[in-house]
Enzyme design. Structure first.
Site, PDB file in Angstrom:
ATOM      1  N   CYS A   2      66.194  38.155  22.285  1.00 34.25           N
ATOM      2  CA  CYS A   2      67.277  37.538  23.045  1.00 34.25           C
ATOM      3  C   CYS A   2      68.627  37.828  22.416  1.00 34.25           C
ATOM      4  CB  CYS A   2      67.085  36.032  23.093  1.00 34.25           C
ATOM      5  SG  CYS A   2      65.506  35.540  23.753  1.00 34.25           S
ATOM      6  N   ARG A  27      68.651  45.414  22.134  1.00 32.46           N
ATOM      7  CA  ARG A  27      67.761  44.495  21.427  1.00 32.46           C
ATOM      8  C   ARG A  27      66.446  44.285  22.175  1.00 32.46           C
ATOM      9  NH1 ARG A  27      70.917  41.112  17.890  1.00 32.46           N
ATOM     10  NH2 ARG A  27      69.565  39.328  18.181  1.00 32.46           N
ATOM     11  N   TRP A  74      64.311  37.791  26.053  1.00 32.04           N
ATOM     12  CA  TRP A  74      63.049  38.475  25.761  1.00 32.04           C
ATOM     13  C   TRP A  74      62.004  37.373  25.747  1.00 32.04           C
ATOM     14  CZ3 TRP A  74      59.313  38.551  21.831  1.00 32.04           C
ATOM     15  CH2 TRP A  74      58.500  39.696  21.776  1.00 32.04           C
ATOM     16  N   GLY A 101      65.473  32.177  19.878  1.00 30.35           N
ATOM     17  CA  GLY A 101      64.601  31.566  18.876  1.00 30.35           C
ATOM     18  C   GLY A 101      63.439  30.865  19.548  1.00 30.35           C
ATOM     19  N   GLU A 479      53.186  56.464  11.001  1.00 30.94           N
ATOM     20  CA  GLU A 479      54.472  56.372  11.700  1.00 30.94           C
ATOM     21  C   GLU A 479      54.437  57.174  13.008  1.00 30.94           C
ATOM     22  OE1 GLU A 479      56.926  54.666  11.835  1.00 30.94           O
ATOM     23  OE2 GLU A 479      58.533  55.832  12.745  1.00 30.94           O
ATOM     24  N   LYS A 483      55.131  55.669  16.732  1.00 29.69           N
ATOM     25  CA  LYS A 483      56.190  56.204  17.593  1.00 29.69           C
ATOM     26  C   LYS A 483      55.610  56.553  18.958  1.00 29.69           C
ATOM     27  CE  LYS A 483      58.972  55.516  16.159  1.00 29.69           C
ATOM     28  NZ  LYS A 483      59.628  54.830  15.087  1.00 29.69           N
ATOM     29  N   HIS A 502      33.776  58.673   9.044  1.00 26.08           N
ATOM     30  CA  HIS A 502      33.116  57.395   8.732  1.00 26.08           C
ATOM     31  C   HIS A 502      33.113  56.454   9.934  1.00 26.08           C
ATOM     32  CE1 HIS A 502      32.580  58.527   4.591  1.00 26.08           C
ATOM     33  NE2 HIS A 502      33.851  58.871   4.507  1.00 26.08           N
ATOM     34  N   LYS A 597      64.537  45.455  19.871  1.00 26.33           N
ATOM     35  CA  LYS A 597      65.062  46.199  18.728  1.00 26.33           C
ATOM     36  C   LYS A 597      65.201  45.300  17.509  1.00 26.33           C
ATOM     37  CE  LYS A 597      66.825  49.787  16.692  1.00 26.33           C
ATOM     38  NZ  LYS A 597      65.866  50.816  16.258  1.00 26.33           N
TER      39      LYS A 597
HETATM   40  O1  M6R Z   1      64.952  46.137  11.857  1.00 24.55           O
HETATM   41  P1  M6R Z   1      63.681  46.351  11.099  1.00 24.55           P
HETATM   42  O2  M6R Z   1      63.648  47.631  10.358  1.00 24.55           O
HETATM   43  O3  M6R Z   1      63.365  45.191  10.180  1.00 24.55           O
HETATM   44  O4  M6R Z   1      62.558  46.377  12.207  1.00 24.55           O
HETATM   45  C1  M6R Z   1      61.211  46.489  11.873  1.00 24.55           C
HETATM   46  C2  M6R Z   1      60.379  46.881  13.081  1.00 24.55           C
HETATM   47  O5  M6R Z   1      60.499  45.916  14.087  1.00 24.55           O
HETATM   48  C3  M6R Z   1      60.781  48.241  13.648  1.00 24.55           C
HETATM   49  O6  M6R Z   1      60.717  49.248  12.686  1.00 24.55           O
HETATM   50  C4  M6R Z   1      59.866  48.608  14.827  1.00 24.55           C
HETATM   51  O7  M6R Z   1      58.566  48.843  14.374  1.00 24.55           O
HETATM   52  C5  M6R Z   1      60.409  49.823  15.585  1.00 24.55           C
HETATM   53  N1  M6R Z   1      60.335  49.585  16.998  1.00 24.55           N
HETATM   54  C6  M6R Z   1      59.655  51.055  15.328  1.00 24.55           C
HETATM   55  O8  M6R Z   1      60.172  52.144  16.030  1.00 24.55           O
END
Ligand code: M6R
Length: 602
Positions: A2, A27, A74, A101, A479, A483, A502, A597
């Site tokens: 939010c 966000r 959100w 929140g 990673e 992604k 395994h 975000k």
């Molecule tokens: O702002 P932050 O680095 O603390 O955020 C952590 C994760 O929420 C962030 O890396 C998230 O996994 C991304 N969407 C990955 O691309």
């Protein structure tokens, strides 16, 4: 998550609020709304499910105001519907509230205080606005009613409240969720992120938890919940290290992905001189004082932390642990005698990390935050903070923050190793390696068209995919999989290549995409065997190998680089493959479904 904006004392409140909300789009949200009041007897509440463009379309010329509040939601409590969108209004239509929140005792408060009130939404926020109205009906002033509600509420919140009977004032409060006051000349603003209001002012006051603010067009009064006044001067917030405009790129993710070589060079300029690491004395002291480092992070930042562990252990000889913040906060670790907690966070607002920071403060553990947002909560509240200097990262899928985190961890590891006279650090030249990495990244970004073809070949019609590797290649696989899944919705897993046999190899069938990273000399032959094993079972295999280890038939060669920094190169094709997979499926690459975000709830 939010986003909140508020403004008081401008002729064009709807315009200011909509522009601010648009800046908070990154966000993540699923509905948006605003309330404006012209302080002359007219007011307007407009909400829409979906994009801010839908809200903009609904705010016609008749919607005028000099003050107001806006929100992107959100969904947490309740589905993304019009009824659940903010602002929420009390049953007597006196109070309008936006909230970021989660109120954990909303049900108990409702049962105790709102027996006669029918709620119009499923949200915890509506409970709060109804509570304020009920308290005001007992004769309390708006501020006293707000304070009483704040004293009863448990959970996280950033609130911005309007009392329709007194539109010359905005009431603001926060606990755990970020909120800033922006100070203007003849007007004031409120925002979850300074970025939202930088068009209006560059003077911002960060609020501490459990503070209540009374805002008029010309005054900012901050007080503790018990009424004790708080004096805090605004600080200048400037966008440095890049801008937040899309320019000619179709998506922020592609723009930010392309910025990675620049980010590496910027970090070198900031933290090295004449090839030597230069760190603030307090940071070096904190590192030297520790007998064990704890890297605490979430998501992509956690994956960067995984790459940081061997850097600290090899270059500085300091045992290093990497922890998911959401686990670390609530499960007691056996801690070293002299720990240093290093928070890795692009946004600096991730609630899971903030919870660990609170725990660290309670335990007296020293803390250091590496973040991209210098004005963020985790930067302000840790003992020390260093900037990732990546510039605003807007796309939900993190790219350049990963590069910056890995590079800054390498710089810290070498700085510490040299200070501790570690031979491995003396033999390593991080400045040289990072500048090689920058040019290597640029070469790989130039290969985007080839990676687009590869993505089409691998992922058209695919429902799942595997990334495999060993050592740091495995860490990048994690990673790469994150992604791909977050923006293409293809179910993806990163795997230690040796583990496939395994159990997971059972999932390999005709045309299952498998991407193998081969940059570790010690295990290259084994990973090649694992790639051959899945190919023998019908998988479509893409082999990405470092030049020194490349063999005929490998589809992509990575420039050579010291093995411990190879993830800075390996991650580029992984990012590009994910980007093109999402693009080709017609998705909104920057705003994947269900994601935010800045993750400000636990
Ligand atoms: O702002 P932050 O680095 O603390 O955020 C952590 C994760 O929420 C962030 O890396 C998230 O996994 C991304 N969407 C990955 O691309």
């Amino acid at each position: 998550m939010c986003g909140i904006v508020g403004v008081i004392g401008v002729p064009n409140a709807p315009e200011v609020l909509l522009a601010g909300l648009a800046k908070l789009e990154y966000r993540g949200y699923d509905s948006a709304g605003l309330y404006v009041n012209d302080q002359a007897g007219h007011d307007f509440l407009v909400k829409r499910v979906g994009r801010i463009s839908a809200l903009e379309a609904a705010v016609d010329a008749s919607v005028q105001g000099t003050m107001g509040i806006g929100h992107t939601r959100w969904a947490t409590n309740g589905r993304p519907t019009l009824a659940n969108a903010h602002p929420h209004v009390s049953a007597d239509e006196r109070f309008y509230l936006v909230h970021n929140g989660v109120i954990t005792n909303a049900a108990a408060l409702q049962a105790q205080y709102l027996q006669g009130v029918t709620l119009a939404s499923d949200t915890d926020t509506e409970v709060v606005v109804q509570l304020i109205a009920v308290f005001a009906q007992t004769g309390l002033s708006a501020k006293a009613a707000f304070r009483r509600a704040l004293q009863l509420i448990e959970g996280s919140y950033a609130f911005c409240l309007v009392d329709r009977l007194d539109p010359s004032t905005l009431f603001v409060a926060k606990n755990q969720s970020p909120l800033l006051i922006g100070v203007g000349t003849g007007f004031n603003v409120v925002a979850s992120d300074a970025l939202a209001m930088l068009d209006q002012t560059d003077q911002f006051i960060a609020l501490a938890d459990h503070e209540l603010v009374t805002l008029t067009a010309t005054t900012v009064r901050i007080e503790a919940l018990d009424g004790t006044p708080v004096v805090r001067a605004p600080q200048t917030v400037r966008l440095t290290d890049g801008d937040a405009e899309l320019g000619a790129y179709p998506f922020y993710m592609l723009k930010e992905l392309n910025e990675q070589p620049t980010v590496l060079r910027r970090l070198l300029a900031r933290y090295t001189a004449d090839g030597q690491v230069q760190l603030p004395a307090a940071v070096l002291q904190a590192l030297q004082a520790a007998d064990r480092l704890y890297l605490v992070a979430a998501g992509t930042s956690y994956h960067a932390g995984l790459v940081g562990k061997p850097l600290f252990e090899q270059l500085a000889g300091v045992p290093t642990e990497v922890h998911l913040a959401s686990e670390f906060a609530y499960h007691q670790q056996l801690m070293a005698a002299k720990p240093l907690l290093i928070f890795l966070t692009q946004s600096g607002e991730t609630a899971d990390l903030r919870q660990v920071l609170l725990k660290a403060k309670a335990e007296g553990w020293p803390t250091l935050t590496l973040t991209n947002v210098a004005s963020s909560t985790l930067a302000r509240e840790a003992d020390a903070a260093l900037s990732l200097a990546a510039g605003p990262e807007i796309a939900v899928a993190s790219t350049k923050a990963y590069t910056a985190q890995v590079a800054l961890l390498a710089i810290l590891a070498q700085g510490l190793g040299v200070a501790q006279a570690q031979p491995a650090a003396a033999a390593f030249n991080v400045a040289h390696q990072l500048s090689l990495a920058a040019s290597g990244q640029a070469q790989l970004i130039d290969q985007a068209p080839r990676l687009h073809e590869a993505a089409q070949h691998l992922f058209t019609g695919a429902t799942r995919a595997f990334y495999i590797g060993r050592g740091t290649d495995w860490l990048v696989s994690l990673e790469a999989a994150l992604k791909l899944k977050e923006i293409s919705y293809i179910q993806a897993e990163g795997f230690a290549a040796g583990e496939l046999k395994h159990g997971t190899i059972a999932l390999i069938e005709a045309d299952t995409p498998v991407i193998a990273f081969i940059t570790d000399p010690a295990t290259a032959a084994h990973t090649r065997s694992n790639a051959a094993e899945v190919a023998a079972r019908g998988a479509q295999v893409l082999r990405i190998a470092s030049a020194a280890l490349a063999e005929p038939g490998d589809q992509l060669r990575l420039p050579d680089l010291d093995a411990c920094l190879m993830p800075l190169l390996t991650v580029i094709p992984a990012q590009l493959l994910a980007y093109f997979a999402s693009l080709d499926r017609g998705y909104d690459v920057d705003r994947p479904r269900n994601l935010a975000k800045s993750v400000t709830v636990e």
